[in-house]
Scaffold this motif. Sequence first.
Motif, PDB file in Angstrom:
ATOM      1  N   ASP A 172       0.798  -1.227   0.000  1.00 48.40           N
ATOM      2  CA  ASP A 172       0.000   0.000   0.000  1.00 48.40           C
ATOM      3  C   ASP A 172       0.830   1.275   0.000  1.00 48.40           C
ATOM      4  N   ASP A 173       2.070   1.210   0.480  1.00 46.01           N
ATOM      5  CA  ASP A 173       2.867   2.434   0.560  1.00 46.01           C
ATOM      6  C   ASP A 173       3.232   2.950  -0.830  1.00 46.01           C
ATOM      7  N   GLU A 174       3.304   4.249  -0.940  1.00 43.00           N
ATOM      8  CA  GLU A 174       3.626   4.899  -2.218  1.00 43.00           C
ATOM      9  C   GLU A 174       5.136   4.896  -2.446  1.00 43.00           C
ATOM     10  N   PRO A 175       5.604   4.296  -3.543  1.00 41.24           N
ATOM     11  CA  PRO A 175       7.039   4.325  -3.815  1.00 41.24           C
ATOM     12  C   PRO A 175       7.483   5.739  -4.220  1.00 41.24           C
ATOM     13  N   GLU A 176       8.725   6.056  -3.900  1.00 44.15           N
ATOM     14  CA  GLU A 176       9.280   7.347  -4.293  1.00 44.15           C
ATOM     15  C   GLU A 176       9.915   7.190  -5.662  1.00 44.15           C
ATOM     16  N   LEU A 177       9.189   7.629  -6.681  1.00 43.17           N
ATOM     17  CA  LEU A 177       9.646   7.476  -8.057  1.00 43.17           C
ATOM     18  C   LEU A 177       9.730   8.823  -8.746  1.00 43.17           C
ATOM     19  N   LEU A 178      10.464   8.845  -9.845  1.00 43.49           N
ATOM     20  CA  LEU A 178      10.682  10.058 -10.622  1.00 43.49           C
ATOM     21  C   LEU A 178       9.751  10.091 -11.828  1.00 43.49           C
ATOM     22  N   THR A 179       9.390  11.305 -12.250  1.00 49.48           N
ATOM     23  CA  THR A 179       8.669  11.458 -13.507  1.00 49.48           C
ATOM     24  C   THR A 179       9.676  11.300 -14.654  1.00 49.48           C
ATOM     25  N   ALA A 180       9.179  11.165 -15.869  1.00 50.86           N
ATOM     26  CA  ALA A 180      10.049  11.065 -17.037  1.00 50.86           C
ATOM     27  C   ALA A 180      10.972  12.287 -17.129  1.00 50.86           C
ATOM     28  N   GLU A 181      10.425  13.459 -16.848  1.00 50.39           N
ATOM     29  CA  GLU A 181      11.211  14.695 -16.898  1.00 50.39           C
ATOM     30  C   GLU A 181      12.322  14.699 -15.849  1.00 50.39           C
ATOM     31  N   GLU A 182      12.004  14.270 -14.648  1.00 57.25           N
ATOM     32  CA  GLU A 182      13.016  14.215 -13.582  1.00 57.25           C
ATOM     33  C   GLU A 182      14.097  13.181 -13.922  1.00 57.25           C
ATOM     34  N   TYR A 183      13.688  12.045 -14.460  1.00 52.24           N
ATOM     35  CA  TYR A 183      14.661  11.001 -14.832  1.00 52.24           C
ATOM     36  C   TYR A 183      15.567  11.485 -15.951  1.00 52.24           C
TER      37      TYR A 183
END
Length: 133
Positions: free
Chosen positions: A117-128
């Motif tokens: 259930d926890d939200e992973p800390e991921l990057l957007t395409a722009e941030e990546y």
Amino acid sequence: MSDETEQPLNLDIPEHLEYSDEHVWVDRSDDLAIIGITEYAADQLGELVFVDLPEPGTRVEAGDEIVELESSKAVQPLISPVAGTVKYVNRDVADDPSVVNGDPYGEGWILKVELDDDEPELLTAEEYAKIIR
């Protein structure tokens, strides 16, 4: 995975995916999160010759080394960007690892994970894109 040139890279970074700074993409648009390596990671590794996949049912935590990717250049772990349970592995990738190099965002997916259930800390395409350029 170092950037050896200062020239801009012409790599595909699909907007609908999310990314980790370990060059792993996640597609959370379905019930199960689909996970694979980015085109940048595939280019840096070179032609894959072996992929060691976990068994379905394996529990993973964000930050775990869950897959071993072996190429003629290096052996690199895939670091899970999410926590959950592996539900499916791409047996086609195990049989022919070059599928990942040829289509990293499509047929070259590696795992499908039922997320916690926890939200992973991921990057957007722009941030990546800022990380690899």
